[in-house]
Write a protein that holds these residues in place. Structure first.
Motif, mmCIF file in Angstrom:
data_model
loop_
_atom_site.group_PDB
_atom_site.id
_atom_site.type_symbol
_atom_site.label_atom_id
_atom_site.label_comp_id
_atom_site.label_asym_id
_atom_site.label_seq_id
_atom_site.Cartn_x
_atom_site.Cartn_y
_atom_site.Cartn_z
ATOM 1 N N PHE A 3 2.126 -10.792 1.523
ATOM 2 C CA PHE A 3 2.140 -9.643 0.624
ATOM 3 C C PHE A 3 0.867 -8.804 0.805
ATOM 4 C CE2 PHE A 3 1.525 -7.970 -3.860
ATOM 5 C CZ PHE A 3 2.481 -6.969 -3.740
ATOM 6 N N SER A 5 -0.827 -8.442 3.518
ATOM 7 C CA SER A 5 -0.626 -7.699 4.763
ATOM 8 C C SER A 5 0.296 -6.505 4.543
ATOM 9 C CB SER A 5 -0.033 -8.641 5.820
ATOM 10 O OG SER A 5 0.286 -7.927 6.991
ATOM 11 N N GLU A 6 1.342 -6.704 3.757
ATOM 12 C CA GLU A 6 2.303 -5.623 3.486
ATOM 13 C C GLU A 6 1.662 -4.489 2.682
ATOM 14 O OE1 GLU A 6 6.425 -8.290 3.355
ATOM 15 O OE2 GLU A 6 5.175 -8.099 1.570
ATOM 16 N N ASP A 9 -0.706 -2.555 4.981
ATOM 17 C CA ASP A 9 0.084 -1.674 5.852
ATOM 18 C C ASP A 9 0.606 -0.464 5.072
ATOM 19 O OD1 ASP A 9 -0.356 -3.426 7.918
ATOM 20 O OD2 ASP A 9 1.618 -4.369 7.818
ATOM 21 N N GLU A 205 11.519 -1.473 -0.839
ATOM 22 C CA GLU A 205 11.200 -1.249 0.573
ATOM 23 C C GLU A 205 10.825 0.203 0.844
ATOM 24 O OE1 GLU A 205 14.106 -2.792 3.249
ATOM 25 O OE2 GLU A 205 13.835 -4.866 2.578
ATOM 26 N N MET A 208 7.319 0.816 -0.458
ATOM 27 C CA MET A 208 6.272 0.221 0.380
ATOM 28 C C MET A 208 6.143 0.871 1.757
ATOM 29 S SD MET A 208 6.294 -3.781 -0.778
ATOM 30 C CE MET A 208 4.668 -4.084 -0.079
#
Length: 243
Positions: A3, A5-6, A9, A205, A208
Motif C-alpha cells: 500500500f 508503494s501504491e 506511485d 483504482e 489512485m
C-alpha cells in the motif's frame, strides 16, 4: 508495504498530472515486496498548498492475495508533507552541523556502493538527523540530505509557531500532524472516505491513478480549510468588537 508503494506511485502520477517536478530523494523497498520508506521532493506551482492536505495516516482495507479465507485486512501508512524553505527563511550555521560519510547499505545489487557515498547530517542544537544514499555521488547525496534537513528544521519551526497560534476550537485541516487518520481506502466496497470532511467517493483504482479524482478531493479540502479560516477571522473580530 504494498500500500505504501501504491500511495507513493499515486503521488508521483499526481505530480505529473499537475506538471510538477517529482524527484526521489530516498527509496527503500521491502524485502518481501512493496515499499518500506521513501522521501520525494515535489516542486511546482502551489505544490505545498495542495500536498499539505495529504499529510497524516492513510488506511487501507482489502483482502490480500495470500488470504485464503477471504478475510479483510486493515493496514496503515503515514505521509508527512514538509514545506521546503528558501535560504532567506532559514539560516543554518555550518558549525551547528556534523556531517558523516559511510558506505551505502541495502539488499545488494546495483544500488550499493563500495565507496563512502552515503551521507548523514546531524543538526547538533536540535538533534534532527537527515540521511541520503540514493545517489552514487557523495556530493549529490550531501545536497539531498541538506535539502531534507532544511525541510525538517523548517517544519519543526512551523509546528512550534502553529501551536502558539492555534485556538482550541479550530479543526485545522492539514495541520493535525502525522497521527491523524485522514483517509480510508476500502477496496471491497470500492470506496474512499476522507474523514476530515466526511466525504466518500467510489472507484478506488481510478482515485489512485492520481489524476482528476484525487485533485477534486484536494480541491474540496482546500475550500473547506478556507471556509474554516474565514470562520476563525469572523470569530476573532467578534471578540475584539465585544471587548
Amino acid at each position: 508495504m504494498l500500500f505504501t508503494s501504491e500511495i507513493f506511485d499515486m503521488y508521483q502520477r499526481y505530480a505529473a498530472y499537475k506538471k510538477w517536478k517529482f524527484e526521489v530523494l530516498e527509496y527503500f523497498p521491502s524485502e518481501i515486496g512493496g515499499l518500506r520508506h521513501a522521501v520525494a521532493s515535489i516542486a511546482g506551482a502551489e505544490a505545498y498548498k495542495y500536498m499539505k492536505f495529504e499529510g497524516g495516516v492513510h488506511r487501507v482495507q482489502r483482502v490480500p492475495k495470500t488470504e485464503k479465507q477471504g478475510r479483510i485486512h486493515t493496514s496503515t501508512m503515514t505521509v508527512a508533507v514538509l514545506p521546503q524553505p528558501t535560504e532567506m527563511r532559514l539560516q543554518i550555521s555550518p558549525k551547528d552541523l556534523r556531517i558523516e560519510t559511510k558506505r551505502a547499505s541495502g539488499a545488494g545489487g546495483q544500488h550499493v556502493n563500495t565507496t563512502d557515498s552515503a551521507v548523514r547530517i546531524v543538526h547538533i542544537p536540535t538533534g534532527i538527523v537527515s540521511e541520503c544514499q540514493q545517489e552514487r555521488s557523495q556530493i549529490r547525496n550531501k545536497e539531498k540530505a541538506m535539502q531534507m534537513l532544511c525541510a525538517k528544521l523548517y517544519n519543526a519551526k512551523l509546528e512550534e509557531e502553529t501551536k502558539k497560534r492555534n485556538s482550541a476550537r479550530k479543526i485545522q485541516i492539514g495541520t493535525k500532524g502525522r497521527s491523524e487518520k485522514i483517509r480510508t481506502y476500502n477496496f471491497p466496497q470500492d470506496r474512499i472516505t476522507d474523514h476530515r470532511i466526511s466525504r466518500s467517493v467510489h472507484h478506488v483504482e481510478s482515485f489512485m491513478l492520481g489524476e482528476e479524482m484525487l485533485d477534486e478531493m484536494i480541491q474540496t479540502l482546500r475550500e473547506y480549510a478556507d471556509y474554516e479560516s474565514l470562520l476563525e477571522i469572523i470569530s476573532e473580530n467578534e471578540k475584539k468588537n465585544s471587548s
